[in-house]
Structure formats: C-alpha cells, structure tokens
Design a protein around this motif. Structure first.
Motif, PDB file in Angstrom:
ATOM      1  N   THR A  50       0.828  -1.216   0.000  1.00  0.00           N
ATOM      2  CA  THR A  50       0.000   0.000   0.000  1.00  0.00           C
ATOM      3  C   THR A  50       0.859   1.261   0.000  1.00  0.00           C
ATOM      4  OG1 THR A  50      -0.219  -0.184   2.421  1.00  0.00           O
ATOM      5  CG2 THR A  50      -1.990  -1.105   1.086  1.00  0.00           C
ATOM      6  N   GLY A  51       2.042   1.189   0.621  1.00  0.00           N
ATOM      7  CA  GLY A  51       2.941   2.340   0.569  1.00  0.00           C
ATOM      8  C   GLY A  51       3.396   2.622  -0.852  1.00  0.00           C
ATOM      9  N   SER A  52       3.750   1.563  -1.594  1.00  0.00           N
ATOM     10  CA  SER A  52       4.178   1.722  -2.984  1.00  0.00           C
ATOM     11  C   SER A  52       3.032   2.235  -3.853  1.00  0.00           C
ATOM     12  CB  SER A  52       4.690   0.389  -3.535  1.00  0.00           C
ATOM     13  OG  SER A  52       5.808  -0.068  -2.802  1.00  0.00           O
ATOM     14  N   ILE A  53       1.842   1.680  -3.624  1.00  0.00           N
ATOM     15  CA  ILE A  53       0.673   2.097  -4.403  1.00  0.00           C
ATOM     16  C   ILE A  53       0.355   3.562  -4.160  1.00  0.00           C
ATOM     17  CG2 ILE A  53      -1.832   1.791  -4.634  1.00  0.00           C
ATOM     18  CD1 ILE A  53      -1.311  -1.228  -4.081  1.00  0.00           C
ATOM     19  N   ALA A  54       0.364   3.974  -2.892  1.00  0.00           N
ATOM     20  CA  ALA A  54       0.049   5.371  -2.555  1.00  0.00           C
ATOM     21  C   ALA A  54       1.043   6.320  -3.213  1.00  0.00           C
ATOM     22  CB  ALA A  54       0.053   5.555  -1.038  1.00  0.00           C
ATOM     23  N   GLN A  55       2.317   5.925  -3.261  1.00  0.00           N
ATOM     24  CA  GLN A  55       3.326   6.765  -3.900  1.00  0.00           C
ATOM     25  C   GLN A  55       3.048   6.924  -5.390  1.00  0.00           C
ATOM     26  OE1 GLN A  55       7.363   5.510  -3.229  1.00  0.00           O
ATOM     27  NE2 GLN A  55       8.226   6.988  -4.674  1.00  0.00           N
ATOM     28  N   ILE A  56       2.685   5.829  -6.063  1.00  0.00           N
ATOM     29  CA  ILE A  56       2.367   5.892  -7.495  1.00  0.00           C
ATOM     30  C   ILE A  56       1.143   6.779  -7.728  1.00  0.00           C
ATOM     31  CG2 ILE A  56       1.594   4.540  -9.490  1.00  0.00           C
ATOM     32  CD1 ILE A  56       3.258   2.202  -8.356  1.00  0.00           C
ATOM     33  N   LEU A  57       0.126   6.632  -6.880  1.00  0.00           N
ATOM     34  CA  LEU A  57      -1.077   7.457  -7.021  1.00  0.00           C
ATOM     35  C   LEU A  57      -0.743   8.938  -6.904  1.00  0.00           C
ATOM     36  CD1 LEU A  57      -3.723   5.428  -4.947  1.00  0.00           C
ATOM     37  CD2 LEU A  57      -3.437   5.481  -7.430  1.00  0.00           C
ATOM     38  N   ARG A  58       0.133   9.277  -5.960  1.00  0.00           N
ATOM     39  CA  ARG A  58       0.521  10.691  -5.808  1.00  0.00           C
ATOM     40  C   ARG A  58       1.291  11.174  -7.034  1.00  0.00           C
ATOM     41  NH1 ARG A  58       1.407   8.841  -0.420  1.00  0.00           N
ATOM     42  NH2 ARG A  58       3.626   8.502  -0.871  1.00  0.00           N
ATOM     43  N   GLU A  59       2.197  10.325  -7.529  1.00  0.00           N
ATOM     44  CA  GLU A  59       2.990  10.712  -8.702  1.00  0.00           C
ATOM     45  C   GLU A  59       2.124  10.891  -9.938  1.00  0.00           C
ATOM     46  OE1 GLU A  59       5.796   7.584  -8.988  1.00  0.00           O
ATOM     47  OE2 GLU A  59       7.120   8.347  -7.399  1.00  0.00           O
ATOM     48  N   LYS A  60       1.074  10.072 -10.063  1.00  0.00           N
ATOM     49  CA  LYS A  60       0.187  10.123 -11.230  1.00  0.00           C
ATOM     50  C   LYS A  60      -1.001  11.052 -11.014  1.00  0.00           C
ATOM     51  CE  LYS A  60       2.532   6.981 -13.474  1.00  0.00           C
ATOM     52  NZ  LYS A  60       3.310   7.311 -14.706  1.00  0.00           N
ATOM     53  N   HIS A  61      -1.043  11.719  -9.846  1.00  0.00           N
ATOM     54  CA  HIS A  61      -2.141  12.639  -9.514  1.00  0.00           C
ATOM     55  C   HIS A  61      -3.498  11.919  -9.580  1.00  0.00           C
ATOM     56  CE1 HIS A  61       0.696  15.986  -9.662  1.00  0.00           C
ATOM     57  NE2 HIS A  61       1.118  15.520 -10.824  1.00  0.00           N
ATOM     58  N   LEU A  62      -3.520  10.709  -9.027  1.00  0.00           N
ATOM     59  CA  LEU A  62      -4.737   9.915  -9.028  1.00  0.00           C
ATOM     60  C   LEU A  62      -5.189   9.643  -7.597  1.00  0.00           C
ATOM     61  CD1 LEU A  62      -3.769   7.214 -11.692  1.00  0.00           C
ATOM     62  CD2 LEU A  62      -5.297   9.164 -12.043  1.00  0.00           C
ATOM     63  N   ARG A  63      -6.501   9.519  -7.442  1.00  0.00           N
ATOM     64  CA  ARG A  63      -7.077   9.025  -6.196  1.00  0.00           C
ATOM     65  C   ARG A  63      -8.043   7.905  -6.538  1.00  0.00           C
ATOM     66  NH1 ARG A  63      -9.850  13.498  -3.130  1.00  0.00           N
ATOM     67  NH2 ARG A  63     -10.040  14.536  -5.142  1.00  0.00           N
ATOM     68  N   SER A  64      -8.115   6.928  -5.659  1.00  0.00           N
ATOM     69  CA  SER A  64      -8.885   5.716  -5.940  1.00  0.00           C
ATOM     70  C   SER A  64     -10.033   5.562  -4.956  1.00  0.00           C
ATOM     71  CB  SER A  64      -7.968   4.490  -5.851  1.00  0.00           C
ATOM     72  OG  SER A  64      -8.722   3.301  -5.910  1.00  0.00           O
ATOM     73  N   GLN A  65     -11.091   4.886  -5.423  1.00  0.00           N
ATOM     74  CA  GLN A  65     -12.228   4.613  -4.535  1.00  0.00           C
ATOM     75  C   GLN A  65     -12.432   3.118  -4.310  1.00  0.00           C
ATOM     76  OE1 GLN A  65     -15.889   6.460  -5.800  1.00  0.00           O
ATOM     77  NE2 GLN A  65     -16.773   6.393  -3.752  1.00  0.00           N
ATOM     78  N   THR A  66     -11.742   2.275  -5.078  1.00  0.00           N
ATOM     79  CA  THR A  66     -11.945   0.835  -4.960  1.00  0.00           C
ATOM     80  C   THR A  66     -10.618   0.144  -4.685  1.00  0.00           C
ATOM     81  OG1 THR A  66     -13.842   0.895  -6.459  1.00  0.00           O
ATOM     82  CG2 THR A  66     -12.792  -1.236  -6.116  1.00  0.00           C
ATOM     83  N   ILE A  67     -10.598  -0.676  -3.629  1.00  0.00           N
ATOM     84  CA  ILE A  67      -9.418  -1.432  -3.230  1.00  0.00           C
ATOM     85  C   ILE A  67      -9.699  -2.904  -3.491  1.00  0.00           C
ATOM     86  CG2 ILE A  67      -7.733  -1.785  -1.390  1.00  0.00           C
ATOM     87  CD1 ILE A  67      -8.365   1.202  -2.067  1.00  0.00           C
ATOM     88  N   VAL A  68      -8.724  -3.587  -4.122  1.00  0.00           N
ATOM     89  CA  VAL A  68      -8.921  -4.982  -4.522  1.00  0.00           C
ATOM     90  C   VAL A  68      -7.824  -5.846  -3.897  1.00  0.00           C
ATOM     91  CG1 VAL A  68      -9.155  -6.585  -6.448  1.00  0.00           C
ATOM     92  CG2 VAL A  68      -9.880  -4.196  -6.724  1.00  0.00           C
ATOM     93  N   LEU A  69      -8.252  -6.926  -3.224  1.00  0.00           N
ATOM     94  CA  LEU A  69      -7.322  -7.915  -2.694  1.00  0.00           C
ATOM     95  C   LEU A  69      -7.291  -9.125  -3.624  1.00  0.00           C
ATOM     96  CD1 LEU A  69      -5.665  -9.048  -0.126  1.00  0.00           C
ATOM     97  CD2 LEU A  69      -7.782 -10.259   0.379  1.00  0.00           C
TER      98      LEU A  69
END
Length: 379
Positions: free
Chosen positions: A289-308
């Motif tokens: 989740t730390g890696s994902i959050a970093q990518i989202l910030r770099e891509k200026h994206l926010r997400s509403q759905t989390i998938v396991l």
C-alpha cells in the motif's frame, strides 16, 4: 444471386474472422440493482423513472424489469405509458440513482479489465471486449465469458448476457439472442446462415424507421439483404447501405477501442514457503500500500476501490474488492481496507497463502478536479 449481384460483392472488403470479441450486456441493469437492494421489487412491475403522477405527467423510462416489459414497457418510452399499460397493483416507480449505478458499474468494469485491457465501454451496463489476447492464459473464449458471468454475479449478485463472435456486430447480436443471463456464440462458418434467418429490425444499427422502410420494399430478413446488389443498397441508403451490406455478410472491421487511461495500480508477491501467519502477512500489505500510494501521488490519481488478490497453497485464486466512501491516495486508508479484506479469508491462512496482492482502481484525476474551482472571485 445473379451475375451482376455477384460482381457487386467485390465491393465488400475482405472479412477478418481471426479476432475474438465479447459483447457483455447487464440484464435490466438499473432495475436489477434496485431488485437486489430491495427484493420485494422482484414481485412487481418495476419501472426506473420519475413517477409522472408527481411530475406533471413528465418523465422518461430509463429501464424496466422483465415483468414490466411483458406489458410493452421499455427504455426511452414516456413514463406515462407505464401508467397506461400496467395494472396499478403491480406497478412500482423507482427514481434512478446514478451514483449507485456508477459505483456498481465500476466494479463490473474492473472485472472486465481482469480479462483484458481492450474494453470499449458503450454505457454503464454494456461493453465490448477484445479477448484475442487476454490476461487469463489459455482459457477458451467461452470459458472467459463464463468467468465474467460468474465473477460479476459473485461480486455484485447481478446477471449479464454475453455474445461471442469474431466482430462487434455479431457479438452484440449474439448477446441479444442470449438474454437474459445466457451465452451465445456465432462462429464464422455459420454467421451468414444465422444472419439470413434474422429480421432486419433485429440488426444492430438498423433503427425502427429504417426497418419499416426495408419491410415496405420487401427486405424483411438478413437473407433478403444478402440478395441485394451492393450498389443498389448504397444508392438507396447512402453510406449506411454499404455497412448494411457488410453486416448482412458477417463483415464488421471496426476495432474494439480500449480506453488508454490507467485502470489500476497494484503490487503482489508470490511466497515460497507459503504464509500461514496473519502477522507475517501484514508487513507485506503495508509495503504494497505504501508503494501504491506513492504511485497514485505521482500520477495525480485518487482511488475509490481497493482490490485484494489472494491465492492459496492449493492454487485457488480469488479477488475481493471494497469501495470506500471517499476517493483517496492515503496509504493508511488503503492499508486499513486491505487488512479488512484479508480478514475475510481466514481459511486461506489456514491452508497457506501462496500469493498476496493489493490493487486500486476506480480513479479520479486530481488534475481534473482542480479545474472545478470558481472562475471568478466574489467580493
């Protein structure tokens, strides 16, 4: 077919029968969502529209369940028609809730993207998929269609119909043939024979007015259309006539156009030996989740759905998703959602976890949202 007609066939482009295309269409989508959330509605003739008795006789039907359709009521009709046709004791109006429908649609589209990224959305409840190459390996096209139906039902408790063929026109025709909750496939060697039996009014792309005109001039079926000279069809129906001729012979060269926007961001890892301890799994979720959050910030994206994504020692693989209230790129929010999803699968820890992954989807672009600021300041 005379020599002149045969010569006109040279005007048609060479067919391409090598693609594998799926048309997926949810069954009475909005009505089915409402029935799922309120099972009492399944016993009613349900119409998704503003009640015209409360809106001065105005309103247009978004969709209706199959019980209501038996009374001749369907989408795009005036809501007043439902009052005229359906007995009052059976009729129920429900106001459309597009926020809810969009959230369900996001889940459905995310499932489609588990199969292929070449997904062309037509509406919230309808899409084409090019599965000539896909993400699930060596499954047949029918097995891919079955996966889509089963996974959508498992995650949303809704049904869909799927049509399979080598182009978009035939795949859509097949899904209409399969409704509701069916699968149909049109293979290249039977396509023209199948089309010959169909009423031209059933052809996607031929509207009601054109179908009436065709009937008036003796073109009632696909066979009638197949017998017509291509030049005559072009003269009669202009550019559309050329496409009618192609479709009658099973030709449709339109590509399935997938969206280019990134659909998901995720991380996963395979474990050997397998993980059998929840406390050992949690640091990996934190790292993902730390890696994902970093990518989202770099891509200026926010997400509403989390998938396991989780795979057991016995190679059973499942995915589970959750939609949170607010879009986010916050690591802690994503992590808490991931842990909650993991806790739904204690049996996998007992068997041993061979693969664990987290991804995010259903994105909002921060840079787009910034454009919603007021254009003028007020004093």
């Amino acid at each position: 077919m005379d020599l002149k007609q045969m010569a006109s066939m040279d005007l048609l482009p060479p067919n391409d029968t090598n693609r594998k295309v799926i048309h997926l269409d949810m069954d009475a989508f909005y009505a089915s969502v409402e029935e799922r959330d309120n099972p009492v509605l399944k016993t009613k003739a349900l119409v998704i529209a503003h009640d015209p008795r409360k809106h001065r006789g105005h309103g247009v039907i978004t969709t209706a369940n199959y019980r209501a359709r038996k009374y001749g009521v369907g989408s795009a009709m005036p809501a007043q028609k439902a009052l005229d046709n359906i007995p009052a004791k059976e009729l129920v109006f429900v106001t459309p809730d597009f926020v809810k429908y969009r959230a369900v649609s996001a889940t459905i589209h995310a499932i489609m993207h588990e199969v292929t990224d070449i997904v062309e959305s037509v509406a919230l409840d309808e899409a084409y998929l090019d599965v000539t190459q896909n993400k699930l390996g060596k499954l047949t096209t029918i097995e891919l269609a079955q996966f889509l139906q089963q996974e959508i039902y498992r995650q949303t408790h809704l049904t869909c119909s799927v049509g399979i063929s080598y182009n978009k026109f035939l795949a859509k025709l097949a899904s209409e043939y399969a409704k509701p909750f069916g699968r149909a496939i049109i293979l290249p060697d039977v396509a023209q024979a199948f089309l010959a039996t169909k009423d031209v009014g059933d052809f996607p792309g031929i509207g009601k007015k054109t179908a009436v005109l065709m009937h008036e001039i003796g073109i009632n079926t696909g066979y009638d259309l197949q017998q017509k000279d291509v030049r005559w069809l072009i003269a009669k129906f202009k550019k559309a006539g050329y496409y009618y001729a192609q479709h009658a012979h099973g030709i449709d060269l339109r590509e399935v156009i997938g969206q280019r926007k990134r659909k998901s961001v995720g991380k996963e890892r395979t474990f050997e030996p397998v993980i059998v301890d929840r406390e050992r799994a949690l640091p990996y979720l934190q790292d993902f989740t730390g890696s994902i959050a970093q990518i989202l910030r770099e891509k200026h994206l926010r997400s509403q759905t989390i998938v396991l994504k989780i795979r057991s020692k016995d190679f059973e693989t499942v995915t589970k998703r959750t939609t949170i209230k607010e879009v986010t790129q916050d690591e802690d929010v994503i992590y808490r959602a991931a842990v909650s999803l993991l806790d739904e699968f204690p049996e996998f820890l007992e068997l041993g976890i061979r693969l664990l992954g987290i991804s995010t989807t259903n994105f909002i672009d921060d840079q787009v949202e910034e454009l919603t600021l007021p254009l003028f300041e007020t004093q």
